[in-house]
Design a protein around this motif. Structure first.
Motif, PDB file in Angstrom:
ATOM      1  N   MET A 158       0.825  -1.209   0.000  1.00  0.00           N
ATOM      2  CA  MET A 158       0.000   0.000   0.000  1.00  0.00           C
ATOM      3  C   MET A 158       0.858   1.258   0.000  1.00  0.00           C
ATOM      4  O   MET A 158       0.581   2.211  -0.738  1.00  0.00           O
ATOM      5  CB  MET A 158      -0.942  -0.012   1.206  1.00  0.00           C
ATOM      6  CG  MET A 158      -2.106  -0.958   1.067  1.00  0.00           C
ATOM      7  SD  MET A 158      -3.354  -0.774   2.382  1.00  0.00           S
ATOM      8  CE  MET A 158      -2.512  -1.598   3.748  1.00  0.00           C
ATOM      9  N   SER A 159       1.877   1.276   0.823  1.00  0.00           N
ATOM     10  CA  SER A 159       2.742   2.454   0.910  1.00  0.00           C
ATOM     11  C   SER A 159       3.408   2.745  -0.427  1.00  0.00           C
ATOM     12  O   SER A 159       3.488   3.907  -0.860  1.00  0.00           O
ATOM     13  CB  SER A 159       3.786   2.241   1.997  1.00  0.00           C
ATOM     14  OG  SER A 159       4.606   3.382   2.138  1.00  0.00           O
ATOM     15  N   GLN A 160       3.877   1.711  -1.082  1.00  0.00           N
ATOM     16  CA  GLN A 160       4.515   1.893  -2.392  1.00  0.00           C
ATOM     17  C   GLN A 160       3.541   2.433  -3.432  1.00  0.00           C
ATOM     18  O   GLN A 160       3.946   3.129  -4.366  1.00  0.00           O
ATOM     19  CB  GLN A 160       5.110   0.565  -2.863  1.00  0.00           C
ATOM     20  CG  GLN A 160       6.328   0.129  -2.065  1.00  0.00           C
ATOM     21  CD  GLN A 160       6.734  -1.305  -2.351  1.00  0.00           C
ATOM     22  OE1 GLN A 160       5.990  -2.070  -2.982  1.00  0.00           O
ATOM     23  NE2 GLN A 160       7.909  -1.692  -1.881  1.00  0.00           N
ATOM     24  N   ALA A 161       2.264   2.137  -3.259  1.00  0.00           N
ATOM     25  CA  ALA A 161       1.241   2.595  -4.204  1.00  0.00           C
ATOM     26  C   ALA A 161       0.718   3.994  -3.880  1.00  0.00           C
ATOM     27  O   ALA A 161      -0.086   4.538  -4.639  1.00  0.00           O
ATOM     28  CB  ALA A 161       0.078   1.602  -4.231  1.00  0.00           C
ATOM     29  N   GLY A 162       1.158   4.569  -2.756  1.00  0.00           N
ATOM     30  CA  GLY A 162       0.739   5.924  -2.416  1.00  0.00           C
ATOM     31  C   GLY A 162      -0.364   6.023  -1.378  1.00  0.00           C
ATOM     32  O   GLY A 162      -0.873   7.114  -1.121  1.00  0.00           O
ATOM     33  N   VAL A 163      -0.738   4.901  -0.766  1.00  0.00           N
ATOM     34  CA  VAL A 163      -1.730   4.927   0.308  1.00  0.00           C
ATOM     35  C   VAL A 163      -1.054   5.432   1.578  1.00  0.00           C
ATOM     36  O   VAL A 163       0.059   5.024   1.908  1.00  0.00           O
ATOM     37  CB  VAL A 163      -2.318   3.518   0.548  1.00  0.00           C
ATOM     38  CG1 VAL A 163      -3.332   3.545   1.685  1.00  0.00           C
ATOM     39  CG2 VAL A 163      -2.955   2.979  -0.729  1.00  0.00           C
ATOM     40  N   LYS A 164      -1.728   6.328   2.308  1.00  0.00           N
ATOM     41  CA  LYS A 164      -1.201   6.839   3.571  1.00  0.00           C
ATOM     42  C   LYS A 164      -1.645   5.922   4.703  1.00  0.00           C
ATOM     43  O   LYS A 164      -2.843   5.764   4.950  1.00  0.00           O
ATOM     44  CB  LYS A 164      -1.706   8.259   3.817  1.00  0.00           C
ATOM     45  CG  LYS A 164      -1.251   9.269   2.780  1.00  0.00           C
ATOM     46  CD  LYS A 164      -1.937  10.598   3.009  1.00  0.00           C
ATOM     47  CE  LYS A 164      -1.503  11.630   1.980  1.00  0.00           C
ATOM     48  NZ  LYS A 164      -2.262  12.888   2.105  1.00  0.00           N
ATOM     49  N   LEU A 165      -0.689   5.324   5.392  1.00  0.00           N
ATOM     50  CA  LEU A 165      -1.001   4.393   6.469  1.00  0.00           C
ATOM     51  C   LEU A 165      -1.046   5.137   7.797  1.00  0.00           C
ATOM     52  O   LEU A 165      -0.168   5.935   8.105  1.00  0.00           O
ATOM     53  CB  LEU A 165       0.035   3.275   6.501  1.00  0.00           C
ATOM     54  CG  LEU A 165       0.178   2.499   5.184  1.00  0.00           C
ATOM     55  CD1 LEU A 165       1.227   1.407   5.308  1.00  0.00           C
ATOM     56  CD2 LEU A 165      -1.169   1.900   4.752  1.00  0.00           C
ATOM     57  N   THR A 166      -2.066   4.854   8.589  1.00  0.00           N
ATOM     58  CA  THR A 166      -2.276   5.614   9.816  1.00  0.00           C
ATOM     59  C   THR A 166      -2.988   4.764  10.848  1.00  0.00           C
ATOM     60  O   THR A 166      -3.240   3.563  10.635  1.00  0.00           O
ATOM     61  CB  THR A 166      -3.066   6.903   9.512  1.00  0.00           C
ATOM     62  OG1 THR A 166      -3.077   7.744  10.659  1.00  0.00           O
ATOM     63  CG2 THR A 166      -4.481   6.601   9.061  1.00  0.00           C
ATOM     64  N   THR A 167      -3.299   5.365  11.997  1.00  0.00           N
ATOM     65  CA  THR A 167      -4.086   4.743  13.054  1.00  0.00           C
ATOM     66  C   THR A 167      -5.258   5.654  13.374  1.00  0.00           C
ATOM     67  O   THR A 167      -5.266   6.831  13.007  1.00  0.00           O
ATOM     68  CB  THR A 167      -3.240   4.540  14.324  1.00  0.00           C
ATOM     69  OG1 THR A 167      -2.860   5.832  14.833  1.00  0.00           O
ATOM     70  CG2 THR A 167      -1.991   3.718  14.021  1.00  0.00           C
ATOM     71  N   TRP A 168      -6.220   5.120  14.103  1.00  0.00           N
ATOM     72  CA  TRP A 168      -7.414   5.946  14.348  1.00  0.00           C
ATOM     73  C   TRP A 168      -7.104   7.144  15.237  1.00  0.00           C
ATOM     74  O   TRP A 168      -7.672   8.222  15.039  1.00  0.00           O
ATOM     75  CB  TRP A 168      -8.553   5.097  14.904  1.00  0.00           C
ATOM     76  CG  TRP A 168      -8.529   4.798  16.376  1.00  0.00           C
ATOM     77  CD1 TRP A 168      -8.052   3.668  16.974  1.00  0.00           C
ATOM     78  CD2 TRP A 168      -9.032   5.632  17.432  1.00  0.00           C
ATOM     79  NE1 TRP A 168      -8.204   3.740  18.329  1.00  0.00           N
ATOM     80  CE2 TRP A 168      -8.815   4.932  18.650  1.00  0.00           C
ATOM     81  CE3 TRP A 168      -9.630   6.880  17.484  1.00  0.00           C
ATOM     82  CZ2 TRP A 168      -9.176   5.450  19.889  1.00  0.00           C
ATOM     83  CZ3 TRP A 168      -9.991   7.397  18.726  1.00  0.00           C
ATOM     84  CH2 TRP A 168      -9.768   6.702  19.899  1.00  0.00           C
ATOM     85  N   VAL A 169      -6.188   6.993  16.192  1.00  0.00           N
ATOM     86  CA  VAL A 169      -5.853   8.116  17.064  1.00  0.00           C
ATOM     87  C   VAL A 169      -5.115   9.201  16.281  1.00  0.00           C
ATOM     88  O   VAL A 169      -5.423  10.393  16.392  1.00  0.00           O
ATOM     89  CB  VAL A 169      -5.019   7.646  18.272  1.00  0.00           C
ATOM     90  CG1 VAL A 169      -4.503   8.842  19.064  1.00  0.00           C
ATOM     91  CG2 VAL A 169      -5.857   6.746  19.177  1.00  0.00           C
ATOM     92  N   SER A 170      -4.141   8.796  15.496  1.00  0.00           N
ATOM     93  CA  SER A 170      -3.410   9.765  14.667  1.00  0.00           C
ATOM     94  C   SER A 170      -4.366  10.493  13.730  1.00  0.00           C
ATOM     95  O   SER A 170      -4.302  11.720  13.571  1.00  0.00           O
ATOM     96  CB  SER A 170      -2.319   9.047  13.873  1.00  0.00           C
ATOM     97  OG  SER A 170      -1.667   9.940  12.988  1.00  0.00           O
ATOM     98  N   LEU A 171      -5.257   9.734  13.123  1.00  0.00           N
ATOM     99  CA  LEU A 171      -6.225  10.331  12.206  1.00  0.00           C
ATOM    100  C   LEU A 171      -7.147  11.302  12.930  1.00  0.00           C
ATOM    101  O   LEU A 171      -7.459  12.380  12.421  1.00  0.00           O
ATOM    102  CB  LEU A 171      -7.033   9.224  11.539  1.00  0.00           C
ATOM    103  CG  LEU A 171      -8.089   9.683  10.543  1.00  0.00           C
ATOM    104  CD1 LEU A 171      -7.437  10.274   9.306  1.00  0.00           C
ATOM    105  CD2 LEU A 171      -8.999   8.529  10.162  1.00  0.00           C
TER     106      LEU A 171
END
Length: 208
Positions: A158-171
């Motif tokens: 996902m990261s290589q494809a440009g998806v931003k990885l996160t968590t619910w608290v960070s979001l």
């Protein structure tokens, strides 16, 4: 806007939709060492409550709900009684016309996604939506899969494809931006109910 510039964008309450993909009873029961089932349920409900707090459109979908995957988590059904659950036979939600049309109907271009499993139900539509020009956030702790290796592979893909990885608290912090905004109280309540470490801190503060 170029993909590189999108990495510097911030999620916005006014331009986001939350997509909860295949949080089904049967699939949750198969989760392995990557994350325990209680944590996935807790974090998924917290993410759903962010949608309520910020009035963000929600899309719910299941895969083969009459089969072994089972029905959607009842808590989500109860939380969004007016949201029609889109049941699919297509594995990749982004291949389902009804699902994509529901996304388009929101008018939002920032898509916050979580799914079970991380490597299929989240990864496939997250990458596909990114390729179609959407700004996609993958919420990892409201997702889960069979083991840590599979989850790491999905994260890399996902990261290589440009998806931003996160968590619910960070979001949640990214969406809130300023504690003085009217939604701050609803966010604090969500933390109290679903973010144990911070709820302890709040209790200590309130006991002074």
């Amino acid at each position: 806007m170029s993909q590189s510039h999108k990495f510097f964008d911030r999620a916005s309450i006014d331009n986001a939709a939350i997509l909860l993909i295949d949080h089904q009873i049967g699939l949750i029961s198969t989760l392995g060492e990557s994350m325990n089932r209680a944590a996935v349920k807790n974090n998924t409900l917290a993410l759903a409550k962010l949608a309520k707090a910020y009035n963000i459109p929600v899309i719910l979908t299941t895969s083969n709900a009459d089969g072994p995957n089972g029905p959607l988590m009842q808590d989500l059904v109860d939380m969004f009684p007016d949201v029609q659950v889109i049941d699919r036979v297509l594995i990749n939600a982004w291949d389902d016309e009804n699902f994509v049309n529901a996304v388009k109907k929101t008018g939002r271009t920032t898509l916050i996604m979580a799914g079970i499993s991380t490597d299929v139900c989240l990864t496939f539509p997250a990458i596909a939506a990114t390729a179609d020009g959407y700004d996609v956030y993958g919420v990892l702790d409201a997702s889960g899969t069979w083991n840590a290796l599979i989850e790491q592979a999905a994260m890399l893909r996902m990261s290589q494809a440009g998806v931003k990885l996160t968590t619910w608290v960070s979001l949640s912090a990214e969406l809130q931006r300023d504690w003085s905004l009217p939604t701050g109280q609803a966010l604090a309540q969500t933390y109290a109910e679903h973010f144990h470490e911070y709820s302890v801190l709040m209790d200590l503060h309130n006991s002074k």
